[in-house]
Scaffold this active site. Structure first.
Site: not given
Ligand code: EPU
Length: 343
Positions: A169, A243, A338
């Site tokens: 990520r 998320s 995130e």
């Protein structure tokens, strides 16, 4: 400073994000081609205004503002086939293309490489920024290179995959070179070879339930869509940004320490370390299904914070702080959001 004719002033960003929080940007422009990217960026440089690129706002949290920036809403579209061999096809895709449209198109042609990333919200250009991924695939695996306008040198550049510093990520676009590039096109290489059977637990279970041993790309897409629909809220129905936390990466020793105290810790090997599922951590901290400050931690997946009651950015910050503090106290782990925060 003479303003470019199409630039709008004081535009509310809330409607442009899936989380539905945030204030107004000083300047806002929809860009549909590379010429207008350059023109707008050069205008911003002269005006001393920094540039922020907006895709579909699905991984973005905007503060109450005002946001003293020029927000470029990326709408460069288009697909071009650059190359085809007996085993691969290479496409150049406009950064504004809807990501799941890219996946759908590739799956319809029976191509492998991005099918497990079905239904991830957002645009093609956003995918490399966070190295979007799901069920064992990430964009770093298929991306060959990308084209971008470099705000530092004021010219268009091509960056190879190896120059993007991809990680879990993560990429150079979130770290060393955050805010430096306006991605305009992404080149991806898809395979004509049959996909491998996914090893990700929830997807494997779906395939087993449907007695599929040797899945086609279409079946993998179908499985991913079914699994996602079961656990994740649709952002067009309940505002959310997917998320909310990255899964913390820990050493084998730290994982062993946690496993001594907790049963069945969901962990995945990541290089020489281990990822511990952030959703499990949030659930263990008691937040699953909990409503706080007008927000709600999703019932079916504690990793998703939803905003069903038009809560504000500050409400969200308060809830995030509570979750981060709880995870720190209970596990000694630092949960990191995130989504990108824009202020
Ligand atoms: N879990 C819990 N409680 C929860 C949620 C999950 O115990 O409330 C456990 C599950 O039982 C499972 C494990 O955590 O054992 C992992 O859950 P899941 O399979 O749903 O995947 P994830 O690790 O939570 C990541 C990505 C998702 C991606 C899925 C599938 C991150 C931060 N998230 O979630 O990405 O779709 O894997 O590959 O890496 C996104 O980025 O927006 C996103 C949805």
């Amino acid at each position: 400073m003479v303003k470019l004719p199409h630039i709008q002033e004081r535009v509310r960003l809330l409607p442009y994000t899936t989380m539905k929080v945030g204030g107004s940007a000083d300047y806002f422009l929809v860009v549909k081609d590379t010429e207008s990217v350059k023109e707008a960026c050069d205008w911003a440089a002269n005006a001393g205004v920094s540039v922020f690129v907006l895709g579909e706002g699905s991984n973005l949290v905007v503060s109450e503002g005002p946001i003293h920036r020029l927000v470029l809403k990326m709408e460069i579209m288009g697909f071009a086939k650059l190359h085809e061999t007996s085993t691969h096809v290479t496409w150049r895709v406009g950064a504004g293309e809807h990501w799941d449209g890219v996946v759908e198109r590739s799956v319809k042609l029976g191509l492998t490489g991005i099918e497990a990333m079905s239904m991830i919200p957002g645009t093609m250009g956003a995918a490399p920024v966070q190295n979007a991924g799901a069920y064992g695939q990430e964009i770093a695996d298929t991306m060959v290179e990308l084209e971008a306008y470099d705000l530092a040198t004021q010219q268009f550049v091509t960056l190879k995959r190896s120059e993007c510093d991809f990680g879990y990520r993560n990429s150079t676009f979130k770290t060393d070179n955050a805010g430096r590039y306006v991605i305009t096109h992404v080149t991806i290489k898809l395979s004509k070879v049959k996909p491998k059977r996914p090893t990700y637990e929830s997807l494997k279970r779906w395939l087993d339930e449907h007695k599929i041993d040797d899945p086609s790309v279409e079946q993998i897409r179908e499985g991913v869509m079914a699994v996602r629909a079961r656990i994740l809220p649709d952002p067009s129905v309940v505002p959310n940004s997917g998320s909310f936390f990255k899964s913390p990466i820990v050493s084998a020793a730290k994982l062993a320490e946690i496993e001594k105290k907790f049963d069945r810790v969901p962990s995945y090997r990541y290089g020489n370390e281990y990822k511990i599922a952030a959703g499990w951590i949030v659930e263990q901290c008691g937040f699953k299904g909990v409503e706080r400050f007008g927000l709600k931690v999703w019932d079916n997946h504690a990793l998703v914070i939803t905003n069903p009651n038009s809560a504000t950015y500050n409400d969200l910050r308060k809830l995030v702080e509570e979750i981060v503090t709880a995870a720190k106290e209970k596990f000694g782990l630092e949960l990191e959001p995130e989504p990108l925060f824009l202020s």
